[in-house]
Design an enzyme around this catalytic site. Sequence first.
Site, short mmCIF file in Angstrom:
data_model
loop_
_atom_site.label_atom_id
_atom_site.label_comp_id
_atom_site.label_asym_id
_atom_site.label_seq_id
_atom_site.Cartn_x
_atom_site.Cartn_y
_atom_site.Cartn_z
N ASN A 110 82.54 9.58 55.78
CA ASN A 110 83.75 9.37 57.17
C ASN A 110 84.67 10.13 57.42
O ASN A 110 85.13 10.62 58.34
CB ASN A 110 85.18 7.89 56.90
CG ASN A 110 83.55 6.73 56.17
OD1 ASN A 110 83.16 6.64 56.74
ND2 ASN A 110 84.61 5.46 55.43
N ASP A 160 79.44 6.14 52.99
CA ASP A 160 80.07 7.84 52.65
C ASP A 160 79.86 8.81 54.10
O ASP A 160 79.11 8.58 54.58
CB ASP A 160 78.70 8.46 51.23
CG ASP A 160 79.76 9.32 50.92
OD1 ASP A 160 81.18 9.66 51.14
OD2 ASP A 160 79.11 10.67 49.88
N HIS A 178 87.44 6.97 58.39
CA HIS A 178 87.74 5.12 58.27
C HIS A 178 87.82 4.36 58.56
O HIS A 178 86.65 2.62 58.62
CB HIS A 178 89.28 5.29 56.95
CG HIS A 178 88.57 6.27 56.12
ND1 HIS A 178 87.57 6.90 55.46
CD2 HIS A 178 89.77 7.09 55.06
CE1 HIS A 178 87.71 7.20 54.38
NE2 HIS A 178 88.84 8.30 54.14
N ARG A 180 72.68 5.53 50.56
CA ARG A 180 73.90 5.96 51.23
C ARG A 180 73.45 7.07 51.61
O ARG A 180 72.87 8.20 51.82
CB ARG A 180 73.53 7.33 48.62
CG ARG A 180 74.85 8.26 48.81
CD ARG A 180 75.77 8.36 47.97
NE ARG A 180 77.13 9.28 48.51
CZ ARG A 180 78.16 9.32 47.20
NH1 ARG A 180 77.49 8.45 45.68
NH2 ARG A 180 78.91 9.83 47.44
N GLU A 196 65.49 0.52 44.77
CA GLU A 196 64.94 0.99 45.61
C GLU A 196 66.69 2.08 45.78
O GLU A 196 66.89 1.30 46.81
CB GLU A 196 63.94 0.67 46.33
CG GLU A 196 63.05 -0.26 45.20
CD GLU A 196 62.37 0.83 45.02
OE1 GLU A 196 62.06 1.85 44.77
OE2 GLU A 196 61.39 0.92 43.91
N THR A 225 88.08 3.19 42.03
CA THR A 225 88.44 2.88 41.04
C THR A 225 88.98 4.76 41.01
O THR A 225 90.08 4.76 40.55
CB THR A 225 88.07 2.84 39.55
OG1 THR A 225 87.11 3.40 38.71
CG2 THR A 225 87.54 1.21 39.47
N GLU A 226 88.04 5.18 41.49
CA GLU A 226 88.44 7.39 41.43
C GLU A 226 89.00 7.16 42.67
O GLU A 226 89.54 8.69 42.87
CB GLU A 226 87.23 7.97 40.76
CG GLU A 226 86.97 8.28 39.99
CD GLU A 226 86.23 6.70 38.94
OE1 GLU A 226 85.28 5.85 40.31
OE2 GLU A 226 86.24 6.07 38.18
N ASN A 227 89.24 6.58 43.62
CA ASN A 227 89.78 7.48 45.34
C ASN A 227 91.42 7.11 45.43
O ASN A 227 91.80 7.52 46.01
CB ASN A 227 89.31 6.27 46.27
CG ASN A 227 88.21 6.89 46.30
OD1 ASN A 227 87.36 5.79 47.49
ND2 ASN A 227 87.31 7.45 46.36
N TRP A 228 92.14 6.49 43.98
CA TRP A 228 93.33 6.49 43.83
C TRP A 228 93.72 8.05 43.67
O TRP A 228 94.52 8.02 44.01
CB TRP A 228 93.95 5.83 43.03
CG TRP A 228 93.63 4.89 42.87
CD1 TRP A 228 92.37 3.92 41.93
CD2 TRP A 228 94.31 3.47 43.78
NE1 TRP A 228 93.02 2.09 42.34
CE2 TRP A 228 94.07 2.03 43.00
CE3 TRP A 228 95.19 3.52 44.46
CZ2 TRP A 228 94.20 1.32 43.98
CZ3 TRP A 228 95.89 2.51 44.90
CH2 TRP A 228 94.77 1.33 44.99
N ARG A 280 73.69 11.21 44.73
CA ARG A 280 74.15 10.52 43.65
C ARG A 280 74.46 9.20 44.02
O ARG A 280 74.96 8.34 44.76
CB ARG A 280 75.62 11.82 43.16
CG ARG A 280 76.42 11.37 44.00
CD ARG A 280 77.97 12.25 43.44
NE ARG A 280 78.59 12.62 44.81
CZ ARG A 280 78.35 14.01 45.27
NH1 ARG A 280 77.69 15.34 44.83
NH2 ARG A 280 79.29 14.21 46.67
#
Length: 251
Positions: A31, A29, A46, A199, A218, A75-78, A205
């Site tokens: 980019n 995350d 990217h 992350r 962890e 699957t949400e990046n579309w 999140r």
Amino acid sequence: MAFFGIRKPAPAPVRETRQPPRHIAVTMDGNGRWAKKRGLPRSAGHAAGAETFRTIATYCKDIGVQYFTVYAFSTENWKRPQEEVDALMDLFRKYLREAAETMAARGVAVRVLGDLSPLPEDIRELIRETGRIADTLGEDAATASLCINYGGRDEIKNAVRRIAERVQAGELDPQEIDEGTVAGALYTAHLPDPDLIIRPSGEIRLSNFLLWQSAYAEYYFTPVLWPDFTTKDMDAAIDDYHRRSRRFGGV
Ligand code: FPP
């Protein structure tokens, strides 16, 4: 040091006796923000992130991490602007085979996970090619998995569907369904659960990443943007991991 002619033995070298995590996963995350800070298009962020993937995946192999898994496209990046989705697909076209070849030479097998059915056919063929390159590596190769069109809920839904089909076909008694049945129906069936999930970019999140598999992982959160993430940041994450006490629900 010599003392009255007697040579004091050199101190024993500090040896790294801690085992590195067997499986590390990363949400790549930051980019977009990395590119914005430089006045560049998001696609440049990217592309820089893809380079970081190559560097960090190879570093993980070098320090003994067997499995490295990254979230490359959800699957949400579309839902992102078409221009950005196209840029990401072009990046897969440009980098996949090349990354698989250069990383195979360093003992890292690149594999792709997720629901690949909606991807353009040429990318699906590249993914098959990546798998063929990975298959040429021996057993001591490390595995770097790229999650593309991946969503944790989608993965669990598909696993439930597959298990239900086996029940319907009379191959499986519902009473026999255990955690292993579910784990074995996920895209990650061939991978151990992640020990450490990183992350970057300051977000705290899960964003639908490895929902089933992360039960006892962890987590490590860092403000560093993924394209800026270095091997030193990986060392810091692993040091932090070693300070945790993993009890898996025990005491
Ligand atoms: C999230 O950052 C990142 C993505 C949605 C794409 C990640 C994909 C790559 C790095 C390409 C990997 C490809 C290969 C072949 C190795 P973001 O865009 O949400 O960043 P932001 O939160 O700063 O906007």
